[in-house]
Design a protein around this motif. Sequence first.
Motif, PDB file in Angstrom:
ATOM      1  N   PRO A   7     -23.516  89.869  52.368  1.00 57.50           N
ATOM      2  CA  PRO A   7     -22.559  90.956  52.137  1.00 57.50           C
ATOM      3  C   PRO A   7     -23.285  92.209  51.644  1.00 57.50           C
ATOM      4  O   PRO A   7     -24.057  92.131  50.674  1.00 57.50           O
ATOM      5  CB  PRO A   7     -21.632  90.387  51.071  1.00 57.50           C
ATOM      6  N   HIS A  54     -15.389  92.851  63.592  1.00 60.50           N
ATOM      7  CA  HIS A  54     -15.334  91.717  62.666  1.00 60.50           C
ATOM      8  C   HIS A  54     -15.077  90.457  63.477  1.00 60.50           C
ATOM      9  O   HIS A  54     -14.088  90.373  64.211  1.00 60.50           O
ATOM     10  CB  HIS A  54     -14.221  91.916  61.640  1.00 60.50           C
ATOM     11  N   HIS A  82     -23.071  92.186  58.870  1.00 66.35           N
ATOM     12  CA  HIS A  82     -22.098  91.671  57.908  1.00 66.35           C
ATOM     13  C   HIS A  82     -21.259  92.823  57.387  1.00 66.35           C
ATOM     14  O   HIS A  82     -21.724  93.959  57.302  1.00 66.35           O
ATOM     15  CB  HIS A  82     -22.824  90.971  56.743  1.00 66.35           C
ATOM     16  N   TRP A  83     -20.021  92.530  57.023  1.00 69.67           N
ATOM     17  CA  TRP A  83     -19.138  93.527  56.419  1.00 69.67           C
ATOM     18  C   TRP A  83     -18.612  92.981  55.092  1.00 69.67           C
ATOM     19  O   TRP A  83     -18.630  91.771  54.851  1.00 69.67           O
ATOM     20  CB  TRP A  83     -17.974  93.871  57.344  1.00 69.67           C
ATOM     21  N   ALA A  84     -18.137  93.881  54.240  1.00 72.45           N
ATOM     22  CA  ALA A  84     -17.627  93.471  52.928  1.00 72.45           C
ATOM     23  C   ALA A  84     -16.568  94.459  52.450  1.00 72.45           C
ATOM     24  O   ALA A  84     -16.644  95.658  52.728  1.00 72.45           O
ATOM     25  CB  ALA A  84     -18.763  93.382  51.916  1.00 72.45           C
ATOM     26  N   ARG A  85     -15.589  93.932  51.741  1.00 72.13           N
ATOM     27  CA  ARG A  85     -14.593  94.743  51.044  1.00 72.13           C
ATOM     28  C   ARG A  85     -14.773  94.449  49.549  1.00 72.13           C
ATOM     29  O   ARG A  85     -14.770  93.276  49.145  1.00 72.13           O
ATOM     30  CB  ARG A  85     -13.171  94.407  51.486  1.00 72.13           C
ATOM     31  N   TYR A  86     -14.892  95.482  48.728  1.00 71.86           N
ATOM     32  CA  TYR A  86     -15.306  95.257  47.355  1.00 71.86           C
ATOM     33  C   TYR A  86     -14.861  96.396  46.440  1.00 71.86           C
ATOM     34  O   TYR A  86     -14.462  97.479  46.894  1.00 71.86           O
ATOM     35  CB  TYR A  86     -16.825  95.132  47.287  1.00 71.86           C
ATOM     36  N   THR A 146     -14.896  99.551  51.760  1.00 75.65           N
ATOM     37  CA  THR A 146     -15.321  98.704  52.880  1.00 75.65           C
ATOM     38  C   THR A 146     -16.656  99.209  53.396  1.00 75.65           C
ATOM     39  O   THR A 146     -16.835 100.419  53.586  1.00 75.65           O
ATOM     40  CB  THR A 146     -14.286  98.721  54.011  1.00 75.65           C
ATOM     41  N   LEU A 193     -16.571  91.343  44.887  1.00 77.62           N
ATOM     42  CA  LEU A 193     -16.474  91.084  46.324  1.00 77.62           C
ATOM     43  C   LEU A 193     -15.123  90.430  46.618  1.00 77.62           C
ATOM     44  O   LEU A 193     -14.835  89.337  46.150  1.00 77.62           O
ATOM     45  CB  LEU A 193     -17.625  90.184  46.775  1.00 77.62           C
ATOM     46  N   SER A 217     -20.119  98.167  56.114  1.00 78.61           N
ATOM     47  CA  SER A 217     -20.683  97.315  57.164  1.00 78.61           C
ATOM     48  C   SER A 217     -22.174  97.612  57.294  1.00 78.61           C
ATOM     49  O   SER A 217     -22.614  98.745  57.070  1.00 78.61           O
ATOM     50  CB  SER A 217     -19.988  97.581  58.506  1.00 78.61           C
ATOM     51  N   ASP A 259     -15.496  89.213  52.882  1.00 82.12           N
ATOM     52  CA  ASP A 259     -16.681  89.538  53.669  1.00 82.12           C
ATOM     53  C   ASP A 259     -16.701  88.646  54.890  1.00 82.12           C
ATOM     54  O   ASP A 259     -15.986  87.633  54.954  1.00 82.12           O
ATOM     55  CB  ASP A 259     -17.957  89.357  52.846  1.00 82.12           C
TER      56      ASP A 259
END
Length: 335
Positions: free
Chosen positions: A249, A269, A294-298, A240, A257, A242, A260
């Motif tokens: 993202p 968030h 922006h945030w993302a989980r990947y 994760t 990805l 940010s 996001d």
Amino acid sequence: MSALASPSSHGGRRLRPRLSGLTWLIWRQNRTAFWIGLAAAAAVAVYAAVQHQHAAAAAAAQHLDACHGRETSAACLKSLLAFEKKHQFPLRRPLQAMLLLPFLFGLFLGGPQLAQELESGTYRTVTTQSVTRTRWIVAKIGVPLAVTAFVSSVFAAAMTWWWHPVAAALGPLFPWQGWYPFYGVGPVVVGLSVLLYLLGATLGLVLRRTVLAMGATLAAGAGLFALLEQVRPYLWPVRTVSAQHTSEPPAPGGSWLLQDGPLSTDGRHVSEVTDCYAQSDFRRCLTEHGITGHWARYHPVTDLWPLQWTATGLCCTLGAALVALSVWWIRKHPS
């Protein structure tokens, strides 16, 4: 002199290790399927080696390594699209077809393996020749299992060898996280092949009808694959990240990805503001709504092989449970 020669020769011929007993019987019963599988694996290995050389030579000749991270530049994009047309498109169909390989093992090797013997009653002949039912079922499952593991390993190694230079050259244009190439390369091919073979053998033991076992293997195998596809993103820890002052993202290039969304000024968030998409100044609209990041989980590219090995381990664990179930079943249902 004859005594010295006897260990290595007999009647002028060199001795060769030969299968015997149950192993020989099971090989003979399945020899057509075994030889077809071995021949197909050899042919695919040779073809993949040739295609690997062609792709690697083309990538070097066009200096595609200089395009890494610059896939959107006009010159690189033109070279990459030409390379993609010539080398990725011919690879796409074989990678898609690799998903059928585990099902072939399950339907045509696993399903009939025990069901045919139980349906016809021929297993009784073997079990009256000083062979216990446990020994019989272990051999009946084990010999084709070894061939399944070997043949699927050759297929997996060949396709991975072919895929590697194409994926290395194309980068994000040939994403690794899709169902292909993910299920067409690497150890997961072996894990799925072993699991579906054992699933077919177990269903044949329980159902005792060849056609019924094959149909059940197809349905149950499709269900297992769908379940694996659902849990696949979570087989390895998800990253994760940010970042402020961006509306994109913040995951590295080539990442898988998963999720996001927008980020507020205090790092929370928050929900998307869909009205901003219609505004001429998109960034200003987001700022006015308190969205500054922006945030993302990947999964990064480096998670490919950990995900592959974890999925393979899961398949092998389920396969071991099926073997244990088969041994227990034959002891509890001897007739």
